[in-house]
Design a protein around this motif. Structure first.
Motif, PDB file in Angstrom:
ATOM      1  N   GLN A 150       0.838  -1.210   0.000  1.00  0.00           N
ATOM      2  CA  GLN A 150       0.000   0.000   0.000  1.00  0.00           C
ATOM      3  C   GLN A 150       0.871   1.258   0.000  1.00  0.00           C
ATOM      4  N   LEU A 151       1.946   1.218   0.788  1.00  0.00           N
ATOM      5  CA  LEU A 151       2.842   2.388   0.836  1.00  0.00           C
ATOM      6  C   LEU A 151       3.521   2.595  -0.519  1.00  0.00           C
ATOM      7  N   GLN A 152       3.943   1.495  -1.138  1.00  0.00           N
ATOM      8  CA  GLN A 152       4.612   1.607  -2.434  1.00  0.00           C
ATOM      9  C   GLN A 152       3.642   2.082  -3.522  1.00  0.00           C
ATOM     10  N   GLN A 153       2.390   1.678  -3.411  1.00  0.00           N
ATOM     11  CA  GLN A 153       1.363   2.071  -4.383  1.00  0.00           C
ATOM     12  C   GLN A 153       1.267   3.591  -4.513  1.00  0.00           C
ATOM     13  N   VAL A 154       1.398   4.280  -3.379  1.00  0.00           N
ATOM     14  CA  VAL A 154       1.213   5.740  -3.411  1.00  0.00           C
ATOM     15  C   VAL A 154       2.548   6.495  -3.450  1.00  0.00           C
ATOM     16  N   ASP A 155       3.629   5.764  -3.618  1.00  0.00           N
ATOM     17  CA  ASP A 155       4.961   6.398  -3.677  1.00  0.00           C
ATOM     18  C   ASP A 155       5.524   6.100  -5.058  1.00  0.00           C
ATOM     19  N   ASP A 156       5.784   7.136  -5.868  1.00  0.00           N
ATOM     20  CA  ASP A 156       6.225   6.811  -7.229  1.00  0.00           C
ATOM     21  C   ASP A 156       7.718   6.505  -7.319  1.00  0.00           C
TER      22      ASP A 156
END
Ligand SMILES: Cc1ncc(C[n+]2csc(CCOP(=O)(O)OP(=O)(O)O)c2C)c(N)n1
Length: 553
Positions: free
Chosen positions: A396-402
């Motif tokens: 989830q954290l990676q999803q919103v971090d480009d």
């Protein structure tokens, strides 16, 4: 032997003699030709001449011990395509044997360079670090050479001149060994008598570029016919899939062609478990890393129920139990009936490259692939964070971090959990790096160090994330001193249970690795870092985000 320049001049003429470099200079030229910038190691008197020769030209980086230096060089090979480790004679080189075994297994070109007694020093007097006790009749100089050879890798000692009129060929011998490592993706061990480093050696003409490196001519006849068969199969398929194995990981040209191919014809791709993180798992065409029963349900049902043709590329010759779902019989790709298998038997996968060059200019229709939805797990903020939800939280954290998180899972529960991570492609070209075939504990920090140095050089905002058990962390924590010295940033997710859990088979004391009183945050503080004990999902999310912000400044 004399190594007398006048005698060489007398034999071959002044202008030839003037060309001769020292072995130290020639080694620098060879390593630079292979784009080496850094060497990891530990010094010692037999290595002192080598260090002097290298120090001005490379970052000669200290490690906390030789095994860690060697593991860092393995990580460097994964990331930069070539790793270099420098040690002293036997006491320094022998601790690298485990890393050399890892490099053989993981197909890594790592150059293990070891200083050795000078040729002129070999007499009946036993020298320090030789493997011969006070009861030995014969001095034994070849213990390290024999040990590395026993792993099935090339191990040679460079040779001095054999007659006084002709310079030695040590520089050429060195070049050949490094080229062998690079072309065959295998480690080599090179022992160098310390007196040779300063001596003149026969000059060699380096090729103009790596592409001009003399390598095996491409032997496969019929690559065009193979391509035609693939085109025919694709024309009959509705839902084709490219299945990528681990043998492509160090071949950027091949990976580029495969990405181009998948995008051009809209063909989805999946990697084997061992090749995880080699392709972008955030791309719409990605189906992640497949492993039968251990794969996410949606992806598994797409692969097992919809796919009608599999193009299997660069997979291993023999299967490894972890890679085929521990023989659960659920790994359908390896028994898929309608498939074309192209493992890549030529040097530098030239056979696959040639086939894909044909495919890229072929008349193949574009497929209609609808991305498979990745499951989103609902999580309570106050829920406990543990191995069951860690990877979902990170996803989830990676999803919103480009910017990418580059994961270094340590062998243990962390390694198996990490297969549920969804990786974003990083500036290093890899986003999940470990040693899955050999599965040696104690490599995640050395590997992360090699990556962090490269990230720093690139001024990248991608973040290195080590996930480790407490037992695995204890194996290697002394290398943290070099994160402090080199000002490197890494997030370490420390999964504490005070035991060596994976593989635990009883209550014996040997399975205990830590103590409740151990203050790990205090330890991290001592190395210039900071830490926090997180027990809930929310605490973890907040602190992880703070850490990424801190690292990116
Ligand atoms: C060098 C090495 N020694 C031993 C092993 C066997 N081994 C695999 S996992 C493991 C325990 C890992 O414990 P820990 O790091 O605490 O992680 P956990 O599984 O508890 O999360 C051991 C001993 C190994 N793979 N490599």
């Amino acid at each position: 032997m004399s190594n007398d320049i006048d005698l060489y001049a007398e034999n071959f003429g002044e202008s030839y003699a003037e060309l001769l470099p020292t072995l130290g200079q020639a080694m620098v030229n060879t390593l630079q030709f292979f784009a080496c910038q850094r060497i990891y190691g530990v010094g010692g008197d037999y290595a002192a001449n080598l260090i002097s020769a290298f120090a001005e030209h490379f970052d000669v980086c200290p490690s906390s011990n030789e095994m860690h230096a060697a593991f860092t060089a393995c990580g460097q090979a994964e990331i930069e395509g070539l790793g270099v480790c420098l040690t002293t004679y036997t006491v320094g080189s022998l601790p690298c044997v485990s890393a050399a075994a890892l490099a053989v297994t993981e197909k890594l070109p790592v150059i293990f360079i070891s200083g050795a007694p000078g040729e002129s020093e070999i007499t009946s007097m036993a020298l320090h670090h030789t493997v011969s006790s006070c009861s030995t009749w014969k001095a034994e100089y070849d213990a390290a050479l024999e040990s590395f050879k026993a792993l099935g890798m090339r191990a040679e000692r460079l040779q001095g001149e054999r007659n006084t009129a002709q310079p030695n060929v040590a520089a050429e011998q060195f070049f050949r060994l490094v080229a062998h490592a690079y072309l065959n993706k295998q480690p080599v061990f090179i022992e160098i008598p310390r007196d040779l480093v300063l001596q003149k050696t026969q000059a060699i003409q380096l090729p103009e570029s790596l592409a001009q490196l003399p390598h095996e001519s491409f032997m496969l006849k019929g690559a065009h016919a193979v391509a035609k068969q693939i085109i025919k199969k694709l024309s009959q398929a509705k839902n084709p899939l490219l299945f990528l194995g681990v043998n492509a990981k160090l071949n950027p040209r091949l990976l580029q062609l495969l990405k181009q191919f998948c995008h051009l014809y809209q063909i989805p791709y999946v990697t084997s478990w061992l090749a995880k993180g080699v392709l972008d798992e955030h791309d719409n065409l990605s189906l992640g890393a497949y492993n039968g029963v251990f794969s996410p349900t949606d992806i598994r049902s797409y692969i097992e129920e919809k796919v009608d043709y599999v193009l299997e590329i660069a997979t291993s010759i023999n299967q490894l139990d972890t890679n085929v779902a521990f023989a659960t019989g659920t790994h359908l790709l390896f028994d898929f009936a309608n498939r074309t298998i192209l493992k890549g038997t030529a040097q530098l996968e030239q056979d696959i490259i040639t086939t894909f060059e044909y495919l890229l200019s072929a008349d193949i229709p574009t497929f209609n692939f609808t991305p498979v939805s990745q499951p989103q797990v609902e999580m309570e903020k106050e829920g406990r964070i543990d191995f069951h939800n860690l990877t979902s939280v990170l996803n989830q954290l990676q999803q919103v971090d480009d910017k990418a998180y580059i994961y270094f899972p340590e062998i243990g529960n962390s390694y198996f959990a990490s297969y549920s991570l969804r990786t974003r492609m990083s500036s290093l070209g890899r986003s999940w790096i470990t040693n899955p075939w050999y599965a040696a504990m104690g490599t995640s920090l050395p590997y992360a160090r090699a990556a962090c140095r490269k990230l720093k050089e690139q001024q990248s905002d991608d973040v290195a994330v080590v996930i480790t058990g407490d037992g695995g962390f204890n194996f290697q924590l002394n290398d943290l001193i070099h994160f402090l010295r080199d000002d490197l940033s890494v997030i370490i997710i420390y999964m504490r249970n005070d035991i060596f859990h994976l593989g635990k088979n009883g209550e014996a004391d040997i399975y205990h690795c830590s103590d409740k009183q151990f203050d790990v945050v205090g330890l991290i503080n001592a190395f210039g870092g900071e830490g926090k004990r997180c027990t809930t999902i929310e605490q973890f999310k907040d602190y992880f985000t703070d850490c990424t912000q801190l690292i990116r400044g």
